[in-house]
Design an enzyme around this catalytic site. Structure first.
Site, PDB file in Angstrom:
ATOM      1  CB  CYS A 299      -0.940  -0.015   1.208  1.00 20.89           C
ATOM      2  SG  CYS A 299      -0.250  -0.737   2.691  1.00 20.89           S
TER       3      CYS A 299
ATOM      4  CG  HIS B 111      -0.855   3.794   4.775  1.00 20.95           C
ATOM      5  ND1 HIS B 111      -1.519   3.408   5.914  1.00 20.95           N
ATOM      6  CD2 HIS B 111      -0.435   2.637   4.173  1.00 20.95           C
ATOM      7  CE1 HIS B 111      -1.523   2.080   6.000  1.00 20.95           C
ATOM      8  NE2 HIS B 111      -0.881   1.585   4.959  1.00 20.95           N
TER       9      HIS B 111
END
Ligand SMILES: NC(=O)c1ccc[n+]([C@@H]2O[C@H](COP(=O)([O-])OP(=O)(O)OC[C@H]3O[C@@H](n4cnc5c(N)ncnc54)[C@H](OP(=O)(O)O)[C@@H]3O)[C@@H](O)[C@H]2O)c1
Length: 338
Positions: free
Chosen positions: A128, A241
């Site tokens: 990711c 994130h």
């Protein structure tokens, strides 16, 4: 056409079902859901229907044209090769095959061209934090060249799946009751804390997540010698994130040229705001499919520089996992029909 989602009850699997529902797939495509025997019989909504979750077996996924695999690395290593040898294309979210030189590691906006002519086997979805970093850096690499990346990540607990979400939720409740937080998943409590490494130290210095960012970047950009200095931290945020990225370009550029590269980049929303309440953050970006970039700066405010700094946020369960996987599927289907 039959599409199977293996790991359908997980944090990524549930998002993949949502992404499939919103995708360009026609209504005659059959979507089938698989997880562990613990989830057999559970139901999940898909385009107004209620789909039943089946306990995974090789026999049950036979005949699926595509498998979106999201049941962890150990499971994928054990099962994906056999599934793909039954003539299904497996798009795997785990790290099991990412660094295998025979397996394509794909971010469609960055290196989707690698899939030209691909008809059978396994395709790996990158990590990711690598995906969101490279969606932002690749347009700069294409326009200016690239000499170095220095990145620090601020990664949410959903990056650890349902267990990570539960760990933070439980610890927040402990804090509210003035109790000492119990930690199971992470080496320290995550609520009201920041953990400066993600995963075990693999080379004695760097943690697993940092090495994934280095190695996957080398493979995807085709730049095996590129210096990538990564620091990965886990923060008490449920989704998205964030990354503080510093890049040294291949040549000097001014702010306007770099802005233009971001504005024209696929899958990226460049935000020029100086209003702190409008800066992209997990609060604003949860549930969004794009990568958000803001706070672009040159080195010490100089008019031209090789070095640029910026902030980058993306939903790790969306572009960091499910969105990217379904975009790979759509890319394959487009190649097939053209
Ligand atoms: N979370 C992220 O941001 C992210 C991003 C990129 C990649 N990934 C990767 O995606 C994968 C899944 O992550 P996640 O976060 O979704 O994990 P998760 O929430 O823990 O979900 C795991 C899924 O795998 C299923 N599963 C476990 N053992 C199984 C078995 N023996 N047979 C069949 N299904 C089994 C689980 O089913 P049950 O519910 O029945 O146990 C569940 O559906 C991992 O490889 C992870 O590294 C995650």
């Amino acid at each position: 056409m039959r599409i199977g989602v293996v790991g359908a009850t997980g944090a990524v699997g549930r998002e993949m079902i949502e992404e499939l529902a919103e995708s360009s797939l026609t209504s005659d495509v059959k979507v089938e859901l698989f997880a562990s025997p613990r989830s057999e019989g559970e139901t999940i909504a898909y385009r107004g229907e209620t789909l039943k979750v089946n306990a995974y077996s090789l026999e049950k996924v036979k005949g699926c044209d595509y498998i979106l695999m999201s049941a962890g690395g150990t499971f994928s290593k054990a099962h994906s090769p056999a599934i793909s040898s039954q003539d299904s294309v497996v798009i795997d979210n785990s790290s099991a095959f990412r660094m295998d030189p025979k397996i394509p590691l794909i971010i469609p906006e960055v290196n989707g061209d690698v899939l030209q002519g691909f008809t059978q086997g396994i395709i790996a979805n990158p990590n990711c934090s690598t995906i969101q970093m490279l969606v932002a850096i690749n347009p700069l690499k294409l326009k200016f060249g690239l000499k170095m990346i220095v990145v620090a990540t601020y990664q949410s607990v959903s990056g650890s799946g349902q267990k990570g979400i539960k760990e933070l939720s439980d610890q927040l409740q402990d804090y509210l009751k003035f109790e000492k937080p119990n930690h199971v998943l992470y080496p320290q409590p995550i609520a009201s804390n920041v953990l400066s490494a993600i995963g075990p130290f693999e080379d004695g210095q760097n943690c697993e997540e940092e090495l994934k960012m280095v190695n996957e970047t080398h493979k995807i950009l085709g730049l095996p010698g590129l210096p990538v200095l990564a620091t990965s931290a886990r923060v008490p945020v449920f989704a998205c994130h964030s990354e503080a990225i510093n890049v040294q370009l291949g040549r000097e550029a001014d702010l306007e040229e770099v802005k233009q590269a971001f504005k024209q980049a696929p899958g990226l929303i460049y935000n020029e705001t100086t209003s702190q309440s409008e800066l992209p953050s997990p609060f604003h970006c949860t549930g969004k499919k794009e990568v958000f970039v803001a706070r672009l700066r040159t080195l010490f405010g100089e008019p031209r520089s090789e070095w640029f700094q910026f902030w980058n946020v993306a939903d790790n369960l969306k572009k960091g996992a499910a969105t990217n996987a379904v975009q790979i599927l759509e890319h394959l289907l487009k190649n097939k029909s053209s």
